[in-house]
Scaffold this motif. Structure first.
Motif, short mmCIF file in Angstrom:
data_model
loop_
_atom_site.label_atom_id
_atom_site.label_comp_id
_atom_site.label_asym_id
_atom_site.label_seq_id
_atom_site.Cartn_x
_atom_site.Cartn_y
_atom_site.Cartn_z
N ARG A 156 0.67 -1.02 0.23
CA ARG A 156 -0.09 0.02 0.05
C ARG A 156 0.67 1.28 -0.13
N GLN A 175 -7.32 2.22 -5.38
CA GLN A 175 -6.40 1.30 -4.47
C GLN A 175 -6.72 -0.15 -4.67
N THR A 179 -4.49 -3.12 -6.59
CA THR A 179 -3.90 -4.00 -6.00
C THR A 179 -4.50 -5.44 -6.13
#
Length: 458
Positions: A156, A175, A179
């Motif tokens: 992250r 995100q 990811t």
């Protein structure tokens, strides 16, 4: 691990093919590789420094001596990066084919020339504050006594740094999409055990892994297209890599197509954060099991620095740099580099046929006792300047080398030299997981299980 002597084949007839293990019809050495991917290269190294192996539709040579690795990495015109065309045809999928990772020849040269100014040292200095802010925010969120999964935390963190510095957008809602795409790409590249069987099935076969991969990449493609559209709508508000790709024309009148921009974004967003995240993960794993080295890092972080590091401080962080380099020696983030002979040539006294795939296993070469004393031990002092000069140039090559050396090398080292001291000053991390985790060879080297640590605030 010790190979045969590099010079042992110097008098060989160049018509001779390299030695190597016997394989099965059609499958070649696939079964040996699947059984233990990293151990397979240790077995190959027993045959010498240039070793032949085979896989379905692929004739390959693994190279273990720094001199010959240099011949390959510096041999532009004789060797190109392998763009996996054979696998693309077999499996019916490809990833960012117009991105910097897979283009070749003149197309690659134009792209590299176009993008290189964004990664110059003067420009990188401007990213220092973003690296500090993201790292301090992460550490501030950790509670004293909390158990964390450091591979997830660092993934992250490095993604946040990348998006805020190179692409100047808030990660926010994007995100999870990025990811998940990175996770599925890692899984698709996993050639161990059942993963290898699934990987050899075309993308249209509805396996669980193929469905997950397709869903994740479709969402990622849509996100990238949205970012491009948003940036086109407000071009004057930004001065970053994405804006440069959209608007810039270089001194050769070259501009990027939308397909190239799309594929570069995918390449940088995935590879640009995951490699550094794994370097950080394995660095703290090693520091947690080597308290003397951790103490040296902490001492430098508290004596050389008055606070968070700045770009001007980085040359003085010599202990930090050695720690990072030694961690990448033992756990090189990429793990394995690929090239292809584009003409018939000679390497180490052996004939290499046109089309042969060249495998450069960093994790094996980096632990060869010809170049490193007690190679399995974590000893950052190996990278003192006076000791590094005693090794062949390509005994250590975590960022590759030659014309195709990783364009983000200085960015990654700058990240490591910002993040490591900040964490060392603020917290102590105690390892809760195995000190010697199994490692999977995926898109990057990955611990097979999450690496868990306990946070102790200073």
């Amino acid at each position: 691990m010790t190979n045969g002597d590099a010079g042992s084949d110097s008098d060989s007839d160049a018509d001779e093919l390299p030695p190597g293990p016997d394989g099965l019809p059609v499958l070649g050495n696939t079964h040996q590789y699947i059984k233990q991917p990293m151990g397979f290269f240790d077995e190959l190294a027993a045959y010498g420094d240039v070793v032949h192996c085979e896989f379905p539709r692929i004739d390959a040579v693994a190279v273990f001596h720094p001199d010959y690795i240099g011949d390959v990495l510096l041999g532009q015109g004789t060797y190109e990066r392998w763009n996996f065309d054979e696998l693309k045809e077999l499996l019916d999928y490809e990833i960012a084919p117009r991105g910097l990772t897979f283009t070749r020849g003149e197309e690659w040269k134009r792209q590299r020339h176009f993008l290189q100014p964004m990664f110059g040292l003067d420009r990188l200095k401007g990213f220092s504050s973003a690296m500090v802010a993201a790292t301090e925010e992460m550490v501030a969120e950790w509670d004293d006594g909390e158990e964390i999964v450091i591979n997830e935390e660092f993934s992250r963190l490095t993604l946040s740094i990348l998006t805020n510095s190179l692409f100047d957008f808030d990660l926010g809602k994007h995100q999870q999409v990025i990811t998940e795409a990175a996770d599925e790409l890692q899984a698709m590249a996993d050639m161990s055990g059942l993963g290898a069987v699934e990987m050899l099935l075309p993308s249209w076969v509805p396996t669980h892994r193929n469905r997950r991969y397709t869903q994740a990449m479709d969402a990622f493609d849509a996100t990238v297209d949205t970012l491009i559209q948003e940036r086109r709508a407000h071009p004057d508000q930004y001065d970053d890599l994405l804006t440069m790709m959209l608007e810039k024309e270089d001194d050769h009148d070259y501009t990027m197509t939308d397909e190239e921009i799309h594929d570069h974004l995918i390449t940088f967003l995935i590879a640009g954060h995951e490699t550094t995240a794994m370097a950080l993960t394995f660095t703290w794993l090693l520091l947690a099991t080597n308290p003397d080295e951790r103490s040296r890092l902490e001492t430098e972080a508290t004596t050389v620095l008055d606070g968070p590091p700045t770009a001007e401080d980085l040359p003085d962080l010599t202990v930090t740099e050695r720690v990072a380099k030694e961690a990448m020696r033992l756990y090189p983030p990429a793990g394995l580099l690929f090239r292809e002979a584009v003409e018939e040539t000679e390497l180490g006294g052996y004939r290499i046929q046109e089309g042969t795939k060249i495998l450069l296993p960093q994790f094996t070469v980096h632990t060869d006792d010809r170049w490193f004393d007690d190679p399995e031990q974590f000893r950052p002092e190996r990278f003192r300047a006076d000791r590094s000069d005693q090794r062949p140039d390509f005994a250590y090559f975590p960022f590759g080398g030659g014309p195709h050396q990783c364009i983000g090398m200085h960015f990654a080292m700058m990240e490591l030299k910002h993040i490591l001291p900040i964490i060392a000053r603020r917290v102590e991390l105690d390892l809760l997981s195995s000190p010697q985790p199994d490692v999977n060879m995926e898109l990057t080297l990955q611990p097979s299980d999450d690496v868990r640590m306990r946070v102790h605030k200073r």
